[in-house]
Design a protein around this motif. Structure first.
Motif, PDB file in Angstrom:
ATOM      1  N   THR A  28       0.881  -1.279  -0.015  1.00 17.79           N
ATOM      2  CA  THR A  28      -0.080  -0.075  -0.040  1.00 17.79           C
ATOM      3  C   THR A  28       1.042   1.342   0.202  1.00 17.79           C
ATOM      4  OG1 THR A  28      -1.728  -1.369   1.281  1.00 17.79           O
ATOM      5  CG2 THR A  28      -1.839   1.380   1.381  1.00 17.79           C
ATOM      6  N   ALA A  29       1.678   1.178   0.864  1.00 16.97           N
ATOM      7  CA  ALA A  29       2.727   2.515   0.799  1.00 16.97           C
ATOM      8  C   ALA A  29       3.622   2.583  -0.538  1.00 16.97           C
ATOM      9  CB  ALA A  29       3.874   2.134   1.900  1.00 16.97           C
ATOM     10  N   LEU A  30       3.745   1.347  -1.293  1.00 20.95           N
ATOM     11  CA  LEU A  30       4.579   1.562  -2.494  1.00 20.95           C
ATOM     12  C   LEU A  30       3.346   1.956  -3.538  1.00 20.95           C
ATOM     13  CD1 LEU A  30       6.632  -1.612  -2.697  1.00 20.95           C
ATOM     14  CD2 LEU A  30       7.412   0.692  -2.761  1.00 20.95           C
ATOM     15  N   ASP A  38       2.592  11.182  -0.338  1.00 22.98           N
ATOM     16  CA  ASP A  38       3.568  10.566   0.930  1.00 22.98           C
ATOM     17  C   ASP A  38       2.756   9.502   1.584  1.00 22.98           C
ATOM     18  OD1 ASP A  38       5.360  12.582   0.396  1.00 22.98           O
ATOM     19  OD2 ASP A  38       4.196  14.141   1.380  1.00 22.98           O
ATOM     20  N   ARG A  39       3.693   8.661   2.251  1.00 24.27           N
ATOM     21  CA  ARG A  39       3.221   7.656   3.257  1.00 24.27           C
ATOM     22  C   ARG A  39       2.287   8.312   4.376  1.00 24.27           C
ATOM     23  NH1 ARG A  39       6.097   7.724   7.847  1.00 24.27           N
ATOM     24  NH2 ARG A  39       6.233   5.472   8.710  1.00 24.27           N
ATOM     25  N   GLU A  40       2.624   9.582   4.831  1.00 23.17           N
ATOM     26  CA  GLU A  40       1.820  10.126   5.692  1.00 23.17           C
ATOM     27  C   GLU A  40       0.379  10.282   5.376  1.00 23.17           C
ATOM     28  OE1 GLU A  40       5.200  10.876   4.764  1.00 23.17           O
ATOM     29  OE2 GLU A  40       6.153  10.667   6.776  1.00 23.17           O
ATOM     30  N   GLU A  41       0.142  10.148   4.169  1.00 28.58           N
ATOM     31  CA  GLU A  41      -1.279  10.376   3.841  1.00 28.58           C
ATOM     32  C   GLU A  41      -2.144   9.268   4.193  1.00 28.58           C
ATOM     33  OE1 GLU A  41      -1.982  12.341  -0.197  1.00 28.58           O
ATOM     34  OE2 GLU A  41       0.182  12.890  -0.290  1.00 28.58           O
ATOM     35  N   ILE A  42      -1.318   7.882   4.255  1.00 31.61           N
ATOM     36  CA  ILE A  42      -1.970   6.534   4.405  1.00 31.61           C
ATOM     37  C   ILE A  42      -2.728   6.719   5.707  1.00 31.61           C
ATOM     38  CG2 ILE A  42      -1.595   4.185   4.592  1.00 31.61           C
ATOM     39  CD1 ILE A  42       0.955   4.559   3.032  1.00 31.61           C
ATOM     40  N   LYS A  43      -4.082   6.337   5.620  1.00 34.40           N
ATOM     41  CA  LYS A  43      -5.030   6.218   6.708  1.00 34.40           C
ATOM     42  C   LYS A  43      -5.338   4.786   6.816  1.00 34.40           C
ATOM     43  CE  LYS A  43      -5.065  10.699   7.130  1.00 34.40           C
ATOM     44  NZ  LYS A  43      -3.823  11.142   7.643  1.00 34.40           N
ATOM     45  N   VAL A  73      -3.087  -1.390  14.907  1.00 35.82           N
ATOM     46  CA  VAL A  73      -2.433  -0.188  14.709  1.00 35.82           C
ATOM     47  C   VAL A  73      -1.340  -0.623  13.444  1.00 35.82           C
ATOM     48  CG1 VAL A  73      -1.075   1.716  15.365  1.00 35.82           C
ATOM     49  CG2 VAL A  73      -2.877   0.998  16.632  1.00 35.82           C
ATOM     50  N   PRO A  74      -1.441  -0.361  12.259  1.00 31.76           N
ATOM     51  CA  PRO A  74      -0.207  -0.791  11.345  1.00 31.76           C
ATOM     52  C   PRO A  74       0.952   0.112  11.311  1.00 31.76           C
ATOM     53  CG  PRO A  74      -2.069   0.469   9.958  1.00 31.76           C
ATOM     54  CD  PRO A  74      -2.289   0.172  11.756  1.00 31.76           C
ATOM     55  N   PHE A  75       2.086  -0.495  11.263  1.00 30.38           N
ATOM     56  CA  PHE A  75       3.399   0.487  11.251  1.00 30.38           C
ATOM     57  C   PHE A  75       3.559   0.481   9.849  1.00 30.38           C
ATOM     58  CE2 PHE A  75       3.424  -1.494  15.693  1.00 30.38           C
ATOM     59  CZ  PHE A  75       3.669  -0.345  16.191  1.00 30.38           C
ATOM     60  N   LEU A  76       3.860   1.752   9.334  1.00 34.04           N
ATOM     61  CA  LEU A  76       4.265   2.054   8.068  1.00 34.04           C
ATOM     62  C   LEU A  76       5.580   1.916   7.901  1.00 34.04           C
ATOM     63  CD1 LEU A  76       2.059   5.072   7.436  1.00 34.04           C
ATOM     64  CD2 LEU A  76       1.446   2.909   6.546  1.00 34.04           C
ATOM     65  N   PRO A  77       5.894   1.650   6.741  1.00 32.44           N
ATOM     66  CA  PRO A  77       7.515   1.229   6.553  1.00 32.44           C
ATOM     67  C   PRO A  77       8.162   2.369   6.690  1.00 32.44           C
ATOM     68  CG  PRO A  77       6.407   0.979   4.364  1.00 32.44           C
ATOM     69  CD  PRO A  77       5.228   0.966   5.447  1.00 32.44           C
ATOM     70  N   LEU A  78       9.656   2.516   6.922  1.00 29.72           N
ATOM     71  CA  LEU A  78      10.251   3.642   7.125  1.00 29.72           C
ATOM     72  C   LEU A  78      10.933   4.287   5.878  1.00 29.72           C
ATOM     73  CD1 LEU A  78      11.849   3.178  10.559  1.00 29.72           C
ATOM     74  CD2 LEU A  78       9.829   4.469  10.013  1.00 29.72           C
ATOM     75  N   GLU A  79      11.267   5.265   5.554  1.00 31.16           N
ATOM     76  CA  GLU A  79      11.713   5.834   4.571  1.00 31.16           C
ATOM     77  C   GLU A  79      13.152   6.156   4.777  1.00 31.16           C
ATOM     78  OE1 GLU A  79       9.510   9.335   3.131  1.00 31.16           O
ATOM     79  OE2 GLU A  79       8.192   7.999   2.311  1.00 31.16           O
ATOM     80  N   TYR A  80      14.092   6.472   3.972  1.00 30.17           N
ATOM     81  CA  TYR A  80      15.483   6.859   4.142  1.00 30.17           C
ATOM     82  C   TYR A  80      15.526   7.917   5.185  1.00 30.17           C
ATOM     83  CZ  TYR A  80      20.237   8.213   2.693  1.00 30.17           C
ATOM     84  OH  TYR A  80      21.612   8.418   2.639  1.00 30.17           O
ATOM     85  N   ARG A  81      14.904   9.057   4.828  1.00 37.53           N
ATOM     86  CA  ARG A  81      15.011  10.068   6.036  1.00 37.53           C
ATOM     87  C   ARG A  81      14.674   9.673   7.344  1.00 37.53           C
ATOM     88  NH1 ARG A  81       9.633  12.592   6.703  1.00 37.53           N
ATOM     89  NH2 ARG A  81       8.212  11.406   5.214  1.00 37.53           N
ATOM     90  N   HIS A  82      13.682   8.607   7.601  1.00 38.72           N
ATOM     91  CA  HIS A  82      13.328   8.174   9.105  1.00 38.72           C
ATOM     92  C   HIS A  82      14.563   7.420   9.371  1.00 38.72           C
ATOM     93  CE1 HIS A  82       9.274   8.227   6.870  1.00 38.72           C
ATOM     94  NE2 HIS A  82       9.463   9.259   7.853  1.00 38.72           N
ATOM     95  N   VAL A  83      15.265   6.671   8.626  1.00 41.26           N
ATOM     96  CA  VAL A  83      16.409   5.776   9.201  1.00 41.26           C
ATOM     97  C   VAL A  83      17.499   6.791   9.441  1.00 41.26           C
ATOM     98  CG1 VAL A  83      18.107   3.772   8.670  1.00 41.26           C
ATOM     99  CG2 VAL A  83      15.605   3.922   7.964  1.00 41.26           C
ATOM    100  N   THR A  84      17.732   7.718   8.806  1.00 39.72           N
ATOM    101  CA  THR A  84      18.824   8.623   8.889  1.00 39.72           C
ATOM    102  C   THR A  84      18.650   9.528  10.288  1.00 39.72           C
ATOM    103  OG1 THR A  84      19.186   9.241   6.668  1.00 39.72           O
ATOM    104  CG2 THR A  84      20.005  10.790   8.070  1.00 39.72           C
TER     105      THR A  84
END
Length: 136
Positions: A28-30, A38-43, A73-84
């Motif tokens: 879904t995130a992909l 943006d992944r932040e738009e996923i509800k 409560v689903p945990f969305l996958p992290l993007e590059y910036r989150h891992v940084t």
């Protein structure tokens, strides 16, 4: 399970952490990413249909249908910036001066779901601490 006190009844909150449905959540995130969203738009509503189909075959998620647990409560996958950000926080937690260049090198070394674009990290921030050791 109820814990009774003279004046109140306390109901416990139990957190059940699972990787159930991770592939569906990542897909879904992909899909959102492919559409420029943006992944932040996923509800939760974007995941409910897919996860309910998954629920038919998975006992963990049927706990919701059986009213044993109240929320998923689903945990969305992290993007590059989150891992940084995780790497920078790990450096700070070790008492080191956060270094963006080191954080970028560690983050580039992580495995990604969408290999051609390095969109979402497979393991989140779980391997950051051990990988950081390789760059210090």
């Amino acid at each position: 399970l109820q814990i009774q006190h003279p004046e109140t009844v306390l109901l416990p909150i139990i957190v059940f952490h699972s990787n159930a449905g991770a592939d569906i959540i990542t897909q879904t995130a992909l899909d959102f990413w492919d559409k420029g969203r943006d992944r932040e738009e996923i509800k939760l509503k974007h995941l409910e249909t897919s996860l309910s189909q998954f629920n038919n075959d998975q006992s963990e998620l049927s706990l919701i249908d059986d009213n044993i647990i109240d929320f998923f409560v689903p945990f969305l996958p992290l993007e590059y910036r989150h891992v940084t950000q995780c790497v920078m926080a790990e450096m700070e937690g070790r008492g080191l001066q956060p270094d963006k260049d080191v954080a970028d090198r560690v983050t580039r070394d992580i495995s990604y779901v969408h290999l051609s674009e390095n969109v979402f990290v497979k393991s989140g921030c779980m391997t950051v601490a051990s990988r950081l050791n390789l760059y210090l």
